[in-house]
Motif scaffolding. Structure first.
Motif, PDB file in Angstrom:
ATOM      1  N   ILE A 183      69.048  72.783  81.541  1.00 23.52           N
ATOM      2  CA  ILE A 183      69.116  74.213  81.851  1.00 23.52           C
ATOM      3  C   ILE A 183      68.644  75.030  80.655  1.00 23.52           C
ATOM      4  N   LYS A 184      69.163  74.687  79.472  1.00 27.98           N
ATOM      5  CA  LYS A 184      68.743  75.381  78.252  1.00 27.98           C
ATOM      6  C   LYS A 184      67.232  75.286  78.069  1.00 27.98           C
ATOM      7  N   ARG A 185      66.709  74.106  78.256  1.00 25.42           N
ATOM      8  CA  ARG A 185      65.276  73.895  78.056  1.00 25.42           C
ATOM      9  C   ARG A 185      64.448  74.766  78.999  1.00 25.42           C
ATOM     10  N   ALA A 186      64.873  74.853  80.252  1.00 23.82           N
ATOM     11  CA  ALA A 186      64.151  75.666  81.223  1.00 23.82           C
ATOM     12  C   ALA A 186      64.241  77.151  80.888  1.00 23.82           C
ATOM     13  N   MET A 209      70.136  71.876  70.179  1.00 28.55           N
ATOM     14  CA  MET A 209      71.276  70.996  70.431  1.00 28.55           C
ATOM     15  C   MET A 209      71.251  70.508  71.883  1.00 28.55           C
ATOM     16  N   PRO A 210      71.455  69.201  72.103  1.00 30.66           N
ATOM     17  CA  PRO A 210      71.359  68.654  73.461  1.00 30.66           C
ATOM     18  C   PRO A 210      72.639  68.847  74.273  1.00 30.66           C
ATOM     19  N   SER A 261      61.179  80.041  79.755  1.00 31.24           N
ATOM     20  CA  SER A 261      60.832  81.027  80.780  1.00 31.24           C
ATOM     21  C   SER A 261      60.098  82.246  80.237  1.00 31.24           C
ATOM     22  N   SER A 262      60.387  82.648  78.994  1.00 36.68           N
ATOM     23  CA  SER A 262      59.754  83.865  78.475  1.00 36.68           C
ATOM     24  C   SER A 262      58.279  83.659  78.164  1.00 36.68           C
ATOM     25  N   GLU A 297      60.481  73.517  86.385  1.00 33.92           N
ATOM     26  CA  GLU A 297      61.696  73.244  87.164  1.00 33.92           C
ATOM     27  C   GLU A 297      61.565  71.933  87.935  1.00 33.92           C
ATOM     28  N   ARG A 298      60.408  71.711  88.504  1.00 33.13           N
ATOM     29  CA  ARG A 298      60.162  70.444  89.220  1.00 33.13           C
ATOM     30  C   ARG A 298      60.344  69.255  88.297  1.00 33.13           C
TER      31      ARG A 298
END
Length: 263
Positions: free
Chosen positions: A213-216, A99-100, A220-221, A232-233
């Motif tokens: 934020i959700k996408r990043a 979900m966006p 991460s895992s 992040e960039r």
């Protein structure tokens, strides 16, 4: 006339999906899956929606799969549960994860089996103090599905994930909060109000930035530290080009409350 298996409303930028089979603890059958697909599609297509709230009606949030849909008589061929996941549960879980904008789950009672993992797929989970989470799959010889084998180790660590999955013990909402499985445990009487207030707040925030934020965090895992820095960039570059970023900086400089539009 039978009641609708789920309820769907949109107000103040918040889409609310309420599982509505209270007599069966909101367990999923074929009809409920079909209605859930329609609701999640409607959420994505409605440009006015900027947050999603998922909850249940009655004394339970969701008991997972309605096993009466899957009963197997002696001598009958067993159903293909993998096909059920591929056609029904997996698309639902992917839709929730992708979900966006923010997704909030208000767990109003027991969340068992797939019901527990559907709740945990949301971004922020609030649970009533009387609620509980049960990985009930092992009780009938199955493995946790609906993302459970991914979500549980990521939320609570491998040791606790194995205990929950292999013992099927009931985990109280208070312990779930202490373990970092959910965001917050609240008194039963204020659950829906707190969840709706949170959803309304998030619907006024820079939701394109929240989606990034959700996408990043989701990446991460699987990423190394250096790969995460690169992500992040790239995502910050996208965030810096949004109208919400422009509005946020202007409001800060002008010492006023920002008006975000999710653009």
């Amino acid at each position: 006339m039978s009641q609708a298996p789920l309820l769907y409303t949109v107000e103040d930028g918040v889409a609310c999906i309420t599982l509505n089979r209270p007599d069966s603890l909101n367990s999923f059958n074929t009809e409920m899956h079909a209605e859930m697909r329609k609701a999640l599609k409607a959420v994505r297509q409605d440009s006015s929606v900027r947050a999603l709230l998922l909850t249940g009606n009655g004394r339970g949030f969701c008991a997972g799969q309605d096993l009466s849909d899957r009963s197997v008589a002696p001598g009958e061929q067993a159903p293909d549960l993998g096909e059920s996941l591929e056609k029904r549960y997996n698309p639902m879980l992917r839709a929730l994860k992708d979900m966006p904008f923010p997704t909030i789950c208000a767990v109003n009672g027991v969340a068992a089996g797939a019901g527990a993992n559907i709740a945990l797929a949301c971004d922020i989970v609030l649970a009533a103090r009387s609620a509980s989470f049960i990985q009930a799959f092992c009780k009938i010889g199955l493995i946790p599905d609906s993302g459970g084998t991914w979500t549980l180790p990521n939320l609570v660590g491998m040791a606790r994930a194995k205990g929950l999955a292999m013992l099927g013990d009931k985990l109280t909402a208070e312990t779930a909060e202490q373990w970092g499985m959910i965001w917050r445990c609240v008194d039963d009487g204020v659950l829906q109000e707190e969840a709706m207030n949170m959803a309304r707040h998030l619907a006024t925030q820079p939701t394109r930035g929240l989606a990034l934020i959700k996408r990043a965090l989701h990446a991460s895992s699987d990423n190394s530290f250096n790969e995460q820095l690169d992500l992040e960039r790239d995502l910050q570059r996208l965030a810096g080009r949004t109208e919400d970023y422009r509005e946020g900086v202007s409001a800060f400089i002008e010492k006023r409350r920002p008006t975000f539009k999710g653009e």
